[in-house]
Design a protein around this motif. Structure first.
Motif, PDB file in Angstrom:
ATOM      1  N   MET A 241       0.850  -1.188   0.000  1.00 18.23           N
ATOM      2  CA  MET A 241       0.000   0.000   0.000  1.00 18.23           C
ATOM      3  C   MET A 241       0.884   1.236   0.000  1.00 18.23           C
ATOM      4  O   MET A 241       1.588   1.512   0.972  1.00 18.23           O
ATOM      5  CB  MET A 241      -0.927  -0.006   1.215  1.00 18.23           C
ATOM      6  CG  MET A 241      -1.900  -1.170   1.260  1.00 18.23           C
ATOM      7  SD  MET A 241      -3.024  -1.214  -0.165  1.00 18.23           S
ATOM      8  CE  MET A 241      -3.899   0.342   0.039  1.00 18.23           C
ATOM      9  N   ALA A 242       0.872   1.949  -1.127  1.00 18.15           N
ATOM     10  CA  ALA A 242       1.678   3.169  -1.262  1.00 18.15           C
ATOM     11  C   ALA A 242       0.729   4.318  -1.607  1.00 18.15           C
ATOM     12  O   ALA A 242       0.740   4.849  -2.721  1.00 18.15           O
ATOM     13  CB  ALA A 242       2.736   2.988  -2.339  1.00 18.15           C
ATOM     14  N   VAL A 243      -0.108   4.668  -0.641  1.00 21.80           N
ATOM     15  CA  VAL A 243      -1.180   5.640  -0.873  1.00 21.80           C
ATOM     16  C   VAL A 243      -0.943   6.928  -0.087  1.00 21.80           C
ATOM     17  O   VAL A 243      -1.878   7.580   0.368  1.00 21.80           O
ATOM     18  CB  VAL A 243      -2.559   5.033  -0.533  1.00 21.80           C
ATOM     19  CG1 VAL A 243      -2.948   3.986  -1.551  1.00 21.80           C
ATOM     20  CG2 VAL A 243      -2.562   4.438   0.881  1.00 21.80           C
ATOM     21  N   GLY A 244       0.311   7.299   0.055  1.00 19.79           N
ATOM     22  CA  GLY A 244       0.628   8.555   0.707  1.00 19.79           C
ATOM     23  C   GLY A 244       0.987   8.392   2.173  1.00 19.79           C
ATOM     24  O   GLY A 244       1.091   7.282   2.702  1.00 19.79           O
ATOM     25  N   SER A 245       1.164   9.526   2.834  1.00 16.71           N
ATOM     26  CA  SER A 245       1.567   9.521   4.238  1.00 16.71           C
ATOM     27  C   SER A 245       0.787  10.576   5.001  1.00 16.71           C
ATOM     28  O   SER A 245       0.181  11.475   4.413  1.00 16.71           O
ATOM     29  CB  SER A 245       3.068   9.785   4.371  1.00 16.71           C
ATOM     30  OG  SER A 245       3.406  11.035   3.802  1.00 16.71           O
ATOM     31  N   ILE A 246       0.801  10.446   6.328  1.00 12.75           N
ATOM     32  CA  ILE A 246       0.142  11.427   7.195  1.00 12.75           C
ATOM     33  C   ILE A 246       1.163  11.939   8.206  1.00 12.75           C
ATOM     34  O   ILE A 246       1.988  11.170   8.706  1.00 12.75           O
ATOM     35  CB  ILE A 246      -1.082  10.815   7.920  1.00 12.75           C
ATOM     36  CG1 ILE A 246      -0.688   9.576   8.715  1.00 12.75           C
ATOM     37  CG2 ILE A 246      -2.190  10.493   6.943  1.00 12.75           C
ATOM     38  CD1 ILE A 246      -1.801   9.017   9.581  1.00 12.75           C
ATOM     39  N   PRO A 247       1.139  13.240   8.509  1.00 11.23           N
ATOM     40  CA  PRO A 247       2.121  13.797   9.442  1.00 11.23           C
ATOM     41  C   PRO A 247       1.893  13.301  10.857  1.00 11.23           C
ATOM     42  O   PRO A 247       0.750  13.074  11.280  1.00 11.23           O
ATOM     43  CB  PRO A 247       1.871  15.306   9.335  1.00 11.23           C
ATOM     44  CG  PRO A 247       0.435  15.413   8.929  1.00 11.23           C
ATOM     45  CD  PRO A 247       0.177  14.237   8.025  1.00 11.23           C
ATOM     46  N   ASN A 248       2.970  13.130  11.592  1.00  7.12           N
ATOM     47  CA  ASN A 248       2.892  12.650  12.982  1.00  7.12           C
ATOM     48  C   ASN A 248       2.685  13.809  13.956  1.00  7.12           C
ATOM     49  O   ASN A 248       3.405  13.949  14.947  1.00  7.12           O
ATOM     50  CB  ASN A 248       4.175  11.880  13.341  1.00  7.12           C
ATOM     51  CG  ASN A 248       4.395  10.668  12.476  1.00  7.12           C
ATOM     52  OD1 ASN A 248       3.451   9.991  12.085  1.00  7.12           O
ATOM     53  ND2 ASN A 248       5.649  10.396  12.150  1.00  7.12           N
ATOM     54  N   THR A 249       1.691  14.632  13.672  1.00  9.09           N
ATOM     55  CA  THR A 249       1.489  15.848  14.466  1.00  9.09           C
ATOM     56  C   THR A 249       0.362  15.738  15.481  1.00  9.09           C
ATOM     57  O   THR A 249       0.186  16.642  16.307  1.00  9.09           O
ATOM     58  CB  THR A 249       1.193  17.034  13.539  1.00  9.09           C
ATOM     59  OG1 THR A 249       0.075  16.695  12.683  1.00  9.09           O
ATOM     60  CG2 THR A 249       2.398  17.372  12.669  1.00  9.09           C
ATOM     61  N   ALA A 250      -0.401  14.663  15.432  1.00  9.30           N
ATOM     62  CA  ALA A 250      -1.537  14.530  16.346  1.00  9.30           C
ATOM     63  C   ALA A 250      -1.065  14.213  17.757  1.00  9.30           C
ATOM     64  O   ALA A 250      -0.163  13.401  17.967  1.00  9.30           O
ATOM     65  CB  ALA A 250      -2.486  13.427  15.855  1.00  9.30           C
ATOM     66  N   GLY A 251      -1.676  14.868  18.735  1.00  7.70           N
ATOM     67  CA  GLY A 251      -1.444  14.539  20.137  1.00  7.70           C
ATOM     68  C   GLY A 251      -0.107  14.949  20.707  1.00  7.70           C
ATOM     69  O   GLY A 251       0.320  14.415  21.735  1.00  7.70           O
ATOM     70  N   ILE A 252       0.583  15.908  20.076  1.00  6.95           N
ATOM     71  CA  ILE A 252       1.873  16.329  20.629  1.00  6.95           C
ATOM     72  C   ILE A 252       1.826  17.787  21.100  1.00  6.95           C
ATOM     73  O   ILE A 252       2.868  18.414  21.302  1.00  6.95           O
ATOM     74  CB  ILE A 252       3.030  16.122  19.630  1.00  6.95           C
ATOM     75  CG1 ILE A 252       2.821  16.955  18.357  1.00  6.95           C
ATOM     76  CG2 ILE A 252       3.204  14.650  19.295  1.00  6.95           C
ATOM     77  CD1 ILE A 252       4.048  16.949  17.439  1.00  6.95           C
ATOM     78  N   GLY A 253       0.627  18.322  21.253  1.00  7.00           N
ATOM     79  CA  GLY A 253       0.466  19.629  21.875  1.00  7.00           C
ATOM     80  C   GLY A 253       0.632  20.835  20.983  1.00  7.00           C
ATOM     81  O   GLY A 253       0.703  21.965  21.478  1.00  7.00           O
ATOM     82  N   LEU A 254       0.676  20.650  19.664  1.00  4.38           N
ATOM     83  CA  LEU A 254       0.883  21.778  18.762  1.00  4.38           C
ATOM     84  C   LEU A 254      -0.279  22.769  18.819  1.00  4.38           C
ATOM     85  O   LEU A 254      -0.072  23.985  18.931  1.00  4.38           O
ATOM     86  CB  LEU A 254       1.092  21.281  17.332  1.00  4.38           C
ATOM     87  CG  LEU A 254       2.396  20.523  17.062  1.00  4.38           C
ATOM     88  CD1 LEU A 254       2.368  19.871  15.688  1.00  4.38           C
ATOM     89  CD2 LEU A 254       3.586  21.461  17.181  1.00  4.38           C
ATOM     90  N   GLU A 255      -1.511  22.237  18.724  1.00  9.89           N
ATOM     91  CA  GLU A 255      -2.684  23.124  18.743  1.00  9.89           C
ATOM     92  C   GLU A 255      -2.804  23.855  20.084  1.00  9.89           C
ATOM     93  O   GLU A 255      -3.241  25.009  20.138  1.00  9.89           O
ATOM     94  CB  GLU A 255      -3.961  22.332  18.474  1.00  9.89           C
ATOM     95  CG  GLU A 255      -3.990  21.578  17.149  1.00  9.89           C
ATOM     96  CD  GLU A 255      -3.570  20.127  17.280  1.00  9.89           C
ATOM     97  OE1 GLU A 255      -4.108  19.300  16.558  1.00  9.89           O
ATOM     98  OE2 GLU A 255      -2.692  19.833  18.143  1.00  9.89           O
ATOM     99  N   ASP A 256      -2.394  23.200  21.154  1.00 12.44           N
ATOM    100  CA  ASP A 256      -2.519  23.795  22.489  1.00 12.44           C
ATOM    101  C   ASP A 256      -1.684  25.069  22.640  1.00 12.44           C
ATOM    102  O   ASP A 256      -2.027  25.945  23.438  1.00 12.44           O
ATOM    103  CB  ASP A 256      -2.108  22.786  23.569  1.00 12.44           C
ATOM    104  CG  ASP A 256      -3.016  21.558  23.588  1.00 12.44           C
ATOM    105  OD1 ASP A 256      -4.150  21.656  23.084  1.00 12.44           O
ATOM    106  OD2 ASP A 256      -2.570  20.508  24.100  1.00 12.44           O
ATOM    107  N   VAL A 257      -0.577  25.150  21.892  1.00 10.74           N
ATOM    108  CA  VAL A 257       0.275  26.336  22.019  1.00 10.74           C
ATOM    109  C   VAL A 257       0.048  27.332  20.887  1.00 10.74           C
ATOM    110  O   VAL A 257       0.754  28.333  20.788  1.00 10.74           O
ATOM    111  CB  VAL A 257       1.770  25.939  22.080  1.00 10.74           C
ATOM    112  CG1 VAL A 257       2.035  25.068  23.297  1.00 10.74           C
ATOM    113  CG2 VAL A 257       2.210  25.234  20.803  1.00 10.74           C
ATOM    114  N   GLY A 258      -0.899  27.011  20.006  1.00 11.21           N
ATOM    115  CA  GLY A 258      -1.249  27.954  18.943  1.00 11.21           C
ATOM    116  C   GLY A 258      -0.540  27.759  17.628  1.00 11.21           C
ATOM    117  O   GLY A 258      -0.609  28.637  16.753  1.00 11.21           O
TER     118      GLY A 258
END
Length: 480
Positions: free
Chosen positions: A282-299
């Motif tokens: 399955m070579a259908v792209g990738s997703i960034p590992n940004t979920a759940g690491i507090g990025l949105e919490d700091v803006g």
């Protein structure tokens, strides 16, 4: 020159892939106090499960092709039979040995990078990191952020968490028959029939490699050509090579589901057709590992796909937080991640910085033949985005290519009308990744085709195709 700070600047880097590694190394070299947090090992997935092992696998495939095609150059391989008669031996691929070698190479590269960081004075922490406000990272031994953790305070944060293979609910990887590209290296024998879903860069590279290793390959593409979005002439050459090598290319075909069967896999297409094979990649792209690491919490601002929005110096919407590599919305290449890492640190610490330009980024697709590109594309000219002309010279016209038995490929140069300034290039050839460099310099330094043509190329050489093409463009660009 080491910058002098009123107090030691503290830099914390979350993720030790190519971008995080370069950011940490550059910051340490500039005299900062640096801490790097990495959960799988220095080098990240790029070194351990992606770029290094995949390109090592491709190198083995290239060697297999070189041996099999040597007869075209008059080189013949024979073994003596029982009665002294010559037997033509077959090429055999020991995939278990191949995978053992390439994973060892990946491990050694990771260790070399770790050693370089330690020697530079970087503190390396192993674990899962999460932002705790705009000036700190907490590090836990488990992904669920348990009670055992370190807290790293810093003036500058660099997020370099990378991306992971995209998974579909209708085609869940099991690590045995249905695989992502990070799981291929557990296979002990060459797949009897590998079905590759997705004809982007990753899909095309692995389809090319396993075909050349001797596997039967079916490539399923949802678009009308392989490598959608790439130069059409390059895609046509590659598709011709694929079909000549026995690969089945199913264009305008979308995979609805992939199921495990008793003997292998069954892929069902959107039009009801089915394809049976032994394994499916399955070579259908990738997703960034940004979920759940507090990025949105700091803006920190993210795109709809979860990528971190950054500017040309890799700065995010929070002034002291930078992001680099595949987790950003910039350009998903290891070389770009490395440059972003250095650029981010130079900017944060007040060193001289040159903002990155996408049109000056060299990209390469490691199929056989390779496809290297830089700058504007021919489609940009057709769409009116760039005012230029394109000239294509087939490699078949090159003396060295004839000597080496190279049948496929070309050099295509794009130049601005009137001035003849080189604004882009496409090379399809063996080792195109090496051949593109002089044209990358031409784009970077804004050289015109006459200036490039006056540079001596060795004779005979594949590089002389570049000078031949630029010489041919002399009258063309003057006439325009």
């Amino acid at each position: 020159m080491t910058l002098m700070f009123e107090r030691s600047q503290r830099v914390a880097v979350l993720g030790g892939g190519p971008g995080g590694y370069e950011a940490a190394l550059a910051a340490a070299q500039l005299g900062a106090e640096v801490t790097l947090v990495e959960r799988v090992g220095v080098g990240g997935s790029a070194v351990l499960t992606d770029v290094v092992p995949s390109k090592s696998l491709i190198a083995t495939a290239d060697a297999a092709v070189a041996i099999s095609e040597a007869t075209d150059l008059g080189v013949q391989f024979y073994a003596k039979g029982a009665e002294g008669k010559p037997l033509k031996p077959q090429i055999a691929i020991n995939l278990a040995a191949v995978n053992k070698r390439l994973m060892a190479l990946a491990g050694q590269q990771s260790e070399d990078m770790r050693t370089a960081l330690l020697e530079a004075g970087v503190t390396i922490l192993s674990g899962h990191g999460r932002l705790d406000g705009p000036n700190a990272i907490v590090v836990s031994t488990s992904q669920d952020q348990g009670t055992d953790f370190d807290r790293i305070e810093a003036d500058t944060l660099v997020v370099a968490v990378g991306a992971s293979p995209r998974e579909l609910d209708s085609a869940k990887p099991d690590g045995e028959r249905i695989l992502t590209w990070t799981q291929l290296y557990d296979m002990k024998t060459l797949p009897e029939h590998l079905i590759v879903v997705g004809s982007g860069v990753t899909g095309a590279e692995f389809a090319s490699a396993y075909m050349n290793l001797g596997a039967k390959v079916t490539l399923i593409s949802s678009r009308d050509q392989v490598l959608p979005g790439e130069d059409q002439d390059a895609a046509k050459v590659l598709e011709k090579v694929f079909k000549r090598g026995g690969m089945q290319v199913l264009s305008k075909s979308r995979a609805n589901s992939v199921e495990r069967t008793e003997k292998g896999v069954l892929v069902t297409l959107s039009d009801g057709r089915t394809v049976e094979g032994s394994h499916c990649l399955m070579a259908v792209g990738s997703i960034p590992n940004t979920a759940g690491i507090g990025l949105e919490d700091v803006g920190v601002e993210l795109t709809g796909s979860g990528h971190v929005r950054v500017n040309r110096v890799a700065r995010t919407s929070v002034s002291n937080i930078y992001a680099v590599g595949d987790c950003t919305n910039f350009f998903p290449l290891a070389s770009v991640a490395s440059m972003q890492g250095r650029t981010a640190v130079f900017h944060a610490l007040g060193d001289v910085v040159i903002p990155l330009e996408k049109l000056k980024i060299t990209a390469n697709i490691f199929t056989a033949p390779e496809i290297a590109t830089i700058g504007f594309s021919e489609k940009d000219i057709e769409d009116g985005v760039a005012d230029g002309i394109a000239y294509k010279l087939p490699l078949a016209a090159n003396p060295r290519a004839k000597m080496q038995g190279i049948r496929d490929g070309f050099v295509k140069i794009l130049a601005r009308k009137g001035s003849g300034t080189v604004i882009g290039a496409v090379i399809v050839a063996p080792r195109a990744s090496e051949l593109i460099y002089p044209l990358a310099i031409a784009v970077e330094r804004r050289l015109n085709v006459d200036q490039v043509s006056r540079v001596f190329a060795a004779y005979p050489s594949i590089t002389s195709s570049i000078t031949d093409a630029t010489r041919a463009m002399h009258q063309v660009y003057i006439a325009n």
